[in-house]
Design an enzyme around this catalytic site. Sequence first.
Site, PDB file in Angstrom:
ATOM      1  N   SER A   1     -22.976 -17.391 -34.988  1.00 46.49           N
ATOM      2  CA  SER A   1     -23.021 -16.118 -34.846  1.00 46.49           C
ATOM      3  C   SER A   1     -23.154 -15.904 -33.551  1.00 46.49           C
ATOM      4  O   SER A   1     -24.254 -16.219 -32.839  1.00 46.49           O
ATOM      5  CB  SER A   1     -23.687 -15.282 -35.826  1.00 46.49           C
ATOM      6  OG  SER A   1     -23.555 -14.005 -35.627  1.00 46.49           O
TER       7      SER A   1
ATOM      8  N   LYS B   1     -28.147 -18.186 -37.147  1.00 43.48           N
ATOM      9  CA  LYS B   1     -27.216 -18.568 -38.350  1.00 43.48           C
ATOM     10  C   LYS B   1     -26.389 -19.917 -37.970  1.00 43.48           C
ATOM     11  O   LYS B   1     -25.889 -19.860 -36.665  1.00 43.48           O
ATOM     12  CB  LYS B   1     -26.218 -17.368 -38.726  1.00 43.48           C
ATOM     13  CG  LYS B   1     -25.179 -17.398 -39.741  1.00 43.48           C
ATOM     14  CD  LYS B   1     -24.702 -15.964 -39.711  1.00 43.48           C
ATOM     15  CE  LYS B   1     -23.924 -16.013 -41.107  1.00 43.48           C
ATOM     16  NZ  LYS B   1     -22.763 -16.837 -40.976  1.00 43.48           N
TER      17      LYS B   1
END
Length: 466
Positions: free
Chosen positions: A316, A322
């Site tokens: 991300s 992430k």
Amino acid sequence: MRKEHDFLGELEIDDMCYYGVQTLRAVQNFDISGRRLKDFPRFIISLAKVKKACALANAKLALLDEKIKDAICFACDEIIKGKYHDQFIVDMIQGGAGTSTNMNANEVIANIALEYLGHKKGEYEFCHPNDHVNLSQSTNDAYPTSIRVALFEYLSDLTKAMEYLQAAYERKAEEFKDVIKMGRTQLQDAVPMTLGREFKTFAVMISEDIKRVKSAREQILAVNLGATAIGTGINSHPDYPPIVAKYLQEITGSNFTIAADLIEATQDTSAFVQISGVLKRVATKLSKVCNDLRLLSSGPKCGFNEINLPKMQPGSSIMPGKVNPVIPEVVNQVCFYIIGADVSVTLACEGGQLQLNVFEPLAAYSLIHSIVMLEKAMKTLADKCIDGISANEQICKDFVMNSIGIVTALNPYIGYENSAKIAKEALNTGKRVYDLVLERKLLNKEQLDEILSPENMLKPTLGIKK
């Protein structure tokens, strides 16, 4: 610059170029897909193999001068070695039923041959793209034959990639053979299995598809060389078909044969539909596996988190930490493309009229492009995903022991009604099935441990006495 002409007129061509006037017209007319012949080397090599077989057959029948035959064969051999591929510049999607592709090959081969003979490019009186390189041929038999030769090779590459991925699945099946986990149906808890058996299933699925690909590959060994325009063989020698087939077999090392009915073979493209259908089958099942991998690795804190996929890149631009399942995602997208391309192939093959299908360029492009992408996707999935997967064994085991699904294993011992009551109470209270069975004294701890042992929950045991 040199000047070349066709019956439409004259064009100037850079003298460094080995292609000629008809290739240049095709480039001017067809700026469509952005993918050119040179982007698919095996297809170019297949064109050269077909042209070499034709030259040898023509010389055998005394239709072609030996010196010109040698020059054409030299040119074809150079292309087969990987040279001059940058000269194949026609867009894969084109009008004219493949004539532009055929003429691109004819012109490049003729000009290489001319230099071999000591002449300049464009001096076609000594070796002509149509009169010599295209002798005893039409686009309508040389082009589809080249497609089939190329597909035969591309499908061989695909089969190897499938076997490579299958081996990766098999290694994980062995590595995870003792990792017990909960199986699921309709995304709901079902009954226990092992993570190894889950990956073994992936291996079995692809092994079944390998058989289908090999079977489909055999369907394209019948070619229509000698058909010329529509299958009647006009402008070719009566003995040409079996002779050219023999040379094609020798050059390719594969058992290509001449179709029994050349008129039928010139207009029938059903083998392409069959191959496309098999590719769709492979893509559909491969995409399903990628869906499973993404689900099983979901989380890591709020999902299944039964397996860990290799961390390939940050996931991300806004959420630190992430990591996304990018490899299964890209393979999914390749599969979606192939499933869609099957519709294109179907319509292209259905759209032919009378003695010829003019839409073979779309079928050829869709099939070859699909196979190339699928081959790369499978190798990518094996190398960058499957090989690096690890199991979260404790999470898998906890899911089993905390699942209501294990009550299914108790059915034969405490009855369906008691099992249903236990399941309902477990859902309402959050208590474990194991504990509720003991509380109700339906089984003692020794019996319960025996029934719920992995070796008993993972195979048929009904009616078997201990």
